[in-house]
Write a protein that holds these residues in place. Structure first.
Motif, PDB file in Angstrom:
ATOM      1  N   THR A   1       0.897  -1.175  -0.050  1.00  0.00           N
ATOM      2  CA  THR A   1      -0.020   0.121  -0.036  1.00  0.00           C
ATOM      3  C   THR A   1       0.895   1.297  -0.094  1.00  0.00           C
ATOM      4  OG1 THR A   1      -1.854  -1.141   1.253  1.00  0.00           O
ATOM      5  CG2 THR A   1      -1.510   1.542   1.339  1.00  0.00           C
ATOM      6  N   VAL A   2       0.411   2.311  -0.903  1.00  0.00           N
ATOM      7  CA  VAL A   2       1.187   3.545  -0.548  1.00  0.00           C
ATOM      8  C   VAL A   2       0.474   4.389   0.235  1.00  0.00           C
ATOM      9  CG1 VAL A   2       1.800   5.516  -2.061  1.00  0.00           C
ATOM     10  CG2 VAL A   2       2.105   3.343  -3.152  1.00  0.00           C
ATOM     11  N   VAL A   3       1.359   5.023   1.118  1.00  0.00           N
ATOM     12  CA  VAL A   3       0.276   5.875   2.026  1.00  0.00           C
ATOM     13  C   VAL A   3       1.079   7.304   1.824  1.00  0.00           C
ATOM     14  CG1 VAL A   3       0.292   4.056   3.912  1.00  0.00           C
ATOM     15  CG2 VAL A   3       2.290   5.189   3.838  1.00  0.00           C
ATOM     16  N   VAL A   4       0.149   8.391   2.018  1.00  0.00           N
ATOM     17  CA  VAL A   4       0.508   9.600   1.854  1.00  0.00           C
ATOM     18  C   VAL A   4      -0.303  10.516   2.847  1.00  0.00           C
ATOM     19  CG1 VAL A   4       0.847   9.380  -0.767  1.00  0.00           C
ATOM     20  CG2 VAL A   4      -1.257  10.313  -0.047  1.00  0.00           C
ATOM     21  N   ARG A   5       0.382  11.684   2.951  1.00  0.00           N
ATOM     22  CA  ARG A   5      -0.628  12.598   3.882  1.00  0.00           C
ATOM     23  C   ARG A   5      -1.718  13.215   3.021  1.00  0.00           C
ATOM     24  NH1 ARG A   5       3.426  16.722   7.033  1.00  0.00           N
ATOM     25  NH2 ARG A   5       2.032  18.172   5.435  1.00  0.00           N
ATOM     26  N   PRO A   6      -2.963  13.535   3.873  1.00  0.00           N
ATOM     27  CA  PRO A   6      -4.241  14.009   2.997  1.00  0.00           C
ATOM     28  C   PRO A   6      -3.906  15.289   2.268  1.00  0.00           C
ATOM     29  CG  PRO A   6      -4.297  13.696   5.564  1.00  0.00           C
ATOM     30  CD  PRO A   6      -3.041  13.509   5.329  1.00  0.00           C
ATOM     31  N   ASP A   7      -2.799  16.243   2.456  1.00  0.00           N
ATOM     32  CA  ASP A   7      -2.649  17.181   1.490  1.00  0.00           C
ATOM     33  C   ASP A   7      -1.571  16.942   0.476  1.00  0.00           C
ATOM     34  OD1 ASP A   7      -0.207  17.005   3.142  1.00  0.00           O
ATOM     35  OD2 ASP A   7      -0.102  19.032   3.783  1.00  0.00           O
ATOM     36  N   HIS A   8      -1.299  15.807   0.457  1.00  0.00           N
ATOM     37  CA  HIS A   8      -0.633  15.276  -0.654  1.00  0.00           C
ATOM     38  C   HIS A   8      -1.491  14.913  -2.036  1.00  0.00           C
ATOM     39  CE1 HIS A   8       2.115  12.894  -3.377  1.00  0.00           C
ATOM     40  NE2 HIS A   8       3.310  13.248  -2.632  1.00  0.00           N
ATOM     41  N   PRO A   9      -0.869  15.640  -3.314  1.00  0.00           N
ATOM     42  CA  PRO A   9      -1.426  15.466  -4.506  1.00  0.00           C
ATOM     43  C   PRO A   9      -2.098  13.967  -4.822  1.00  0.00           C
ATOM     44  CG  PRO A   9       0.446  16.605  -4.883  1.00  0.00           C
ATOM     45  CD  PRO A   9       0.560  16.183  -3.504  1.00  0.00           C
TER      46      PRO A   9
ATOM     47  N   SER B   1       9.759  11.776  -3.450  1.00  0.00           N
ATOM     48  CA  SER B   1      10.731  10.985  -2.423  1.00  0.00           C
ATOM     49  C   SER B   1      10.039   9.939  -1.820  1.00  0.00           C
ATOM     50  CB  SER B   1      11.201  11.964  -1.425  1.00  0.00           C
ATOM     51  OG  SER B   1      11.728  13.050  -1.958  1.00  0.00           O
ATOM     52  N   ILE B   2      10.651   8.780  -1.593  1.00  0.00           N
ATOM     53  CA  ILE B   2       9.829   7.786  -1.209  1.00  0.00           C
ATOM     54  C   ILE B   2      10.649   7.038   0.085  1.00  0.00           C
ATOM     55  CG2 ILE B   2       9.458   5.227  -1.688  1.00  0.00           C
ATOM     56  CD1 ILE B   2       9.199   5.952  -4.627  1.00  0.00           C
ATOM     57  N   VAL B   3       9.863   6.630   1.213  1.00  0.00           N
ATOM     58  CA  VAL B   3      10.147   6.083   2.252  1.00  0.00           C
ATOM     59  C   VAL B   3       9.684   4.664   2.134  1.00  0.00           C
ATOM     60  CG1 VAL B   3      10.195   6.318   4.796  1.00  0.00           C
ATOM     61  CG2 VAL B   3       9.970   8.033   3.371  1.00  0.00           C
ATOM     62  N   THR B   4      10.171   3.890   2.528  1.00  0.00           N
ATOM     63  CA  THR B   4      10.117   2.435   2.413  1.00  0.00           C
ATOM     64  C   THR B   4      10.973   1.285   3.286  1.00  0.00           C
ATOM     65  OG1 THR B   4       9.183   0.580   0.970  1.00  0.00           O
ATOM     66  CG2 THR B   4      11.183   1.615   0.357  1.00  0.00           C
TER      67      THR B   4
ATOM     68  N   GLY C   1       8.155  12.113   2.725  1.00  0.00           N
ATOM     69  CA  GLY C   1       8.005  11.834   1.318  1.00  0.00           C
ATOM     70  C   GLY C   1       6.665  10.747   1.385  1.00  0.00           C
ATOM     71  N   ILE C   2       6.375  10.147   0.437  1.00  0.00           N
ATOM     72  CA  ILE C   2       5.282   8.991   0.260  1.00  0.00           C
ATOM     73  C   ILE C   2       6.058   7.694   0.628  1.00  0.00           C
ATOM     74  CG2 ILE C   2       4.129  10.219  -1.567  1.00  0.00           C
ATOM     75  CD1 ILE C   2       5.296   7.872  -3.338  1.00  0.00           C
ATOM     76  N   GLY C   3       4.967   6.775   1.279  1.00  0.00           N
ATOM     77  CA  GLY C   3       5.508   5.543   1.968  1.00  0.00           C
ATOM     78  C   GLY C   3       5.100   4.362   1.155  1.00  0.00           C
ATOM     79  N   ILE C   4       5.699   3.193   0.966  1.00  0.00           N
ATOM     80  CA  ILE C   4       5.348   1.999   0.471  1.00  0.00           C
ATOM     81  C   ILE C   4       5.509   1.091   1.480  1.00  0.00           C
ATOM     82  CG2 ILE C   4       5.620   0.409  -0.970  1.00  0.00           C
ATOM     83  CD1 ILE C   4       7.006   2.466  -3.181  1.00  0.00           C
ATOM     84  N   ILE C   5       4.486   0.536   2.150  1.00  0.00           N
ATOM     85  CA  ILE C   5       4.354  -0.518   3.203  1.00  0.00           C
ATOM     86  C   ILE C   5       3.498  -1.551   2.749  1.00  0.00           C
ATOM     87  CG2 ILE C   5       4.530   1.280   4.805  1.00  0.00           C
ATOM     88  CD1 ILE C   5       1.782   1.097   5.433  1.00  0.00           C
ATOM     89  N   ALA C   6       3.519  -2.788   3.700  1.00  0.00           N
ATOM     90  CA  ALA C   6       2.786  -4.102   3.513  1.00  0.00           C
ATOM     91  C   ALA C   6       1.310  -3.485   3.904  1.00  0.00           C
ATOM     92  CB  ALA C   6       3.160  -5.004   4.467  1.00  0.00           C
TER      93      ALA C   6
END
Length: 313
Positions: free
Chosen positions: A169-177, A198-201, A244-249
């Motif tokens: 799942t990609v996780v982002v803040r509510p104010d992210h595009p 930018s990616i955090v994973t 950044g945006i996150g990629i997590i399980a």
């Protein structure tokens, strides 16, 4: 020859041929370990270890064969103890579960309370680590079982069985595009779009990181991975502070709990993965270990587990 000599040889190998470390692990003296090994070599008429002066460097060719036999003997000795314990105290004992942080945080809380209610006399311990570390813990009998990704199935000496399937799942803040993309249109999300940010994973040893790298590489894209972490909670924290945006399980994202973030399913980008449970080949299965495996996956009934064990004999 005797079991003590076998135990000394096995521990010396486990301690990377360091006699001092082996003696410390066995609560005995280094000269005693060295003497016992030399006596066994004299009795067998072969050299088990290659030496450089007084230091051991590795196994000789016949020593490698001896080590394999010793490992089988000691495994059966351990099994004898487990058989005795199982019949004398079938509902009590110890259970060490090797797991990643994700399993300890998101899977096991659904399982352990029910297990404890059924086996209140079983003392449980969680040992966290990366999948490769967990595999070695089971092989060296520091854990009774390990729960992690498919990595476990690549380790010789382990029997693995499926627990559940999952996707990223990609996780982002509510104010992210990307937060404006409706969840039911998440499949419109592309690797090219993700690579804009930018990616955090995960660290390379965890939770399908290889599939993330391979997916981008296949498209000829080099993502800007600004931070790697070993668990989803840390990733979500840094997404929340705007790194950044996150990629997590996927299992690590819960809309009710993670109200400050938006989750976008990304299975179409990074594939489907399988979490597996591993036990060591030849291990005697106590009744409560069978129960634990079935609690992890209801499809792992006793006959299914025994078939998996038999297939590896």
């Amino acid at each position: 020859m005797n079991l003590q000599q076998f135990r000394f040889v096995r521990e010396t190998i486990r301690q990377n041929y360091n006699l001092t470390d082996a003696a410390r692990a066995l609560y005995t003296s280094q000269p005693g370990v060295s003497k016992a090994i030399i006596e066994l070599e004299d009795e067998l008429g072969i050299k088990i270890f290659e030496r450089h002066g007084k230091r051991l460097k590795g196994l000789t060719r016949p020593g490698d064969a001896v080590a394999q036999v010793i490992e089988r003997i000691m495994r059966e000795v351990d099994n004898l103890r487990r058989v005795s314990d199982d019949f004398a105290r079938h509902d009590e004992g110890a259970l060490v579960i090797g797991c990643t942080h994700a399993q300890a945080r998101y899977l096991l809380p659904k399982v352990i309370p029910a297990f404890r209610e059924r086996f209140p006399k079983v003392h449980m311990s969680l040992a966290e680590g990366s999948p490769p570390v967990l595999a070695q813990m089971v092989l060296h009998e520091q854990a009774d079982l390990a729960i992690a990704t498919e990595t476990l199935s690549n380790t010789p000496g382990l029997i693995t069985m499926p627990v559940y399937s999952w996707q990223h799942t990609v996780v982002v803040r509510p104010d992210h595009p990307l937060a404006d993309l409706p969840a039911n249109r998440a499949e419109a999300l592309s690797l090219k779009e993700l690579a804009k940010y930018s990616i955090v994973t995960y660290d390379h040893a965890f939770s399908g990181r290889t599939s993330i790298d391979n997916a981008f590489a296949k498209e000829g894209i080099t993502p800007d991975i600004v931070l790697e972490a070993i668990d989803a909670d840390v990733i979500k924290t840094y997404v929340d502070v705007g790194l950044g945006i996150g990629i997590i399980a996927g299992m690590a994202f819960d809309p009710r709990r993670d109200k400050g973030l938006v989750g976008l399913p990304a299975g179409h980008l990074f594939g489907t993965h399988q979490t597996r449970v591993a036990i060591k080949e030849g291990t005697f299965m106590r009744d409560y270990l069978y129960v634990m495996l079935e609690m992890l996956n209801p499809d792992l009934e006793r006959d299914v587990i025994e078939a998996a064990l038999g297939a590896n004999e």
